[in-house]
Design an enzyme around this catalytic site. Sequence first.
Site, PDB file in Angstrom:
ATOM      1  N   SER A   1       9.596 -48.341 -51.105  1.00 28.66           N
ATOM      2  CA  SER A   1      10.231 -47.350 -51.964  1.00 28.66           C
ATOM      3  C   SER A   1      11.074 -48.039 -53.044  1.00 28.66           C
ATOM      4  O   SER A   1      10.528 -48.801 -53.846  1.00 28.66           O
ATOM      5  CB  SER A   1      11.049 -46.382 -51.102  1.00 28.66           C
ATOM      6  OG  SER A   1      11.410 -45.231 -51.823  1.00 28.66           O
TER       7      SER A   1
ATOM      8  N   ASP B   1       3.157 -38.189 -48.861  1.00 35.88           N
ATOM      9  CA  ASP B   1       4.239 -39.031 -49.382  1.00 35.88           C
ATOM     10  C   ASP B   1       4.887 -38.426 -50.627  1.00 35.88           C
ATOM     11  O   ASP B   1       4.218 -37.823 -51.467  1.00 35.88           O
ATOM     12  CB  ASP B   1       3.650 -40.404 -49.756  1.00 35.88           C
ATOM     13  CG  ASP B   1       4.648 -41.535 -49.662  1.00 35.88           C
ATOM     14  OD1 ASP B   1       5.789 -41.354 -50.118  1.00 35.88           O
ATOM     15  OD2 ASP B   1       4.276 -42.606 -49.155  1.00 35.88           O
TER      16      ASP B   1
ATOM     17  N   HIS C   1       6.490 -40.383 -46.318  1.00 32.76           N
ATOM     18  CA  HIS C   1       6.981 -41.595 -46.965  1.00 32.76           C
ATOM     19  C   HIS C   1       7.250 -42.739 -45.999  1.00 32.76           C
ATOM     20  O   HIS C   1       7.461 -43.865 -46.434  1.00 32.76           O
ATOM     21  CB  HIS C   1       8.267 -41.257 -47.731  1.00 32.76           C
ATOM     22  CG  HIS C   1       8.692 -42.262 -48.754  1.00 32.76           C
ATOM     23  ND1 HIS C   1       7.814 -42.859 -49.643  1.00 32.76           N
ATOM     24  CD2 HIS C   1       9.922 -42.785 -49.038  1.00 32.76           C
ATOM     25  CE1 HIS C   1       8.482 -43.689 -50.429  1.00 32.76           C
ATOM     26  NE2 HIS C   1       9.755 -43.680 -50.080  1.00 32.76           N
TER      27      HIS C   1
END
Length: 306
Positions: free
Chosen positions: A106, A244, A271
């Site tokens: 991320s 996600d 995610h």
Amino acid sequence: MSVTEGTVPFRGHRTWYRVVGARRSGGRPPLLVVNGGPGCSHDYLDDLALLPEETGRPVVFYDQLGCGRSDHPDDPSLWTLDTFVGELAAVRETLRLDPVHLLGHSWGSQLALEYVLARPQGLMSLVLGGPIASAPAYQAETRRLKESLPAGVREVLDRHEAAGTTDDPEYQEACLAFYARHLCRLDPWPPHLVRSFTGMNRDVYETLWGGSEWNLTGSLKDWDVTARLGEIDLPVLVTSGRHDVVTPALVGELVEAVPDARWTLFEQSSHLPSAEEPERYRRVVGAFLAEVEAVAEADGGSRAAA
């Protein structure tokens, strides 16, 4: 399983780290993990701490400055991309992680991309989890996802965003409906994710990112390295979830742009496939790292030495 903890000096402060698994001369190169946020501790990625037992490979975690067990300086001028890329380099240099594999998840994928694009020596491979290459493109997709939420939830979000009252508990509760779909679909959330989420440093998050995932007002709102992805000269594994927040459409564009990239899509995840499908996630990552090393050995030495 051996565990070593300590701190790395960085810009007059201390960055905390943890090494899981023994580092041995001639052993498997370690995996350095760069977690997401901004403003979160590494805890939510603790499922990767089983990789040393399963693969014999050390894994290095650290908490970014202002987060978790690292120092929390009261200095907003530190909350810049340059700070955190520099911190990554300092952790690697101090711990002598050479050669090393790098995993960024991320926001950590943004740090990893910035670091890799500077072409440091000694990297064997790059793993990008739920990766972001363009903040504007990411915001456009998260706004689209937000529109799929129930009308009542959207009304709460829109009302508080218009009023500037995003610190209201009602707004935070409405955000959880989005996170339950696109951040982690487990119910309840595992304790290590809760620790990262509830301990978030909002000052770091809001300075860099903004008020929410779909309302980027921080210094990174225009960040975009899409045009430079073709410069990456490493084997790259990209992982993401079917649901996600970094949508398959975004990930697909990144994978197409990176010369030596492969993509594993986790169908039951959002995610955090490392927590939502942890056993399979570790198998996929472990197999990729082992393959990279086998190719390097067959070539007569690691690519990292090139």
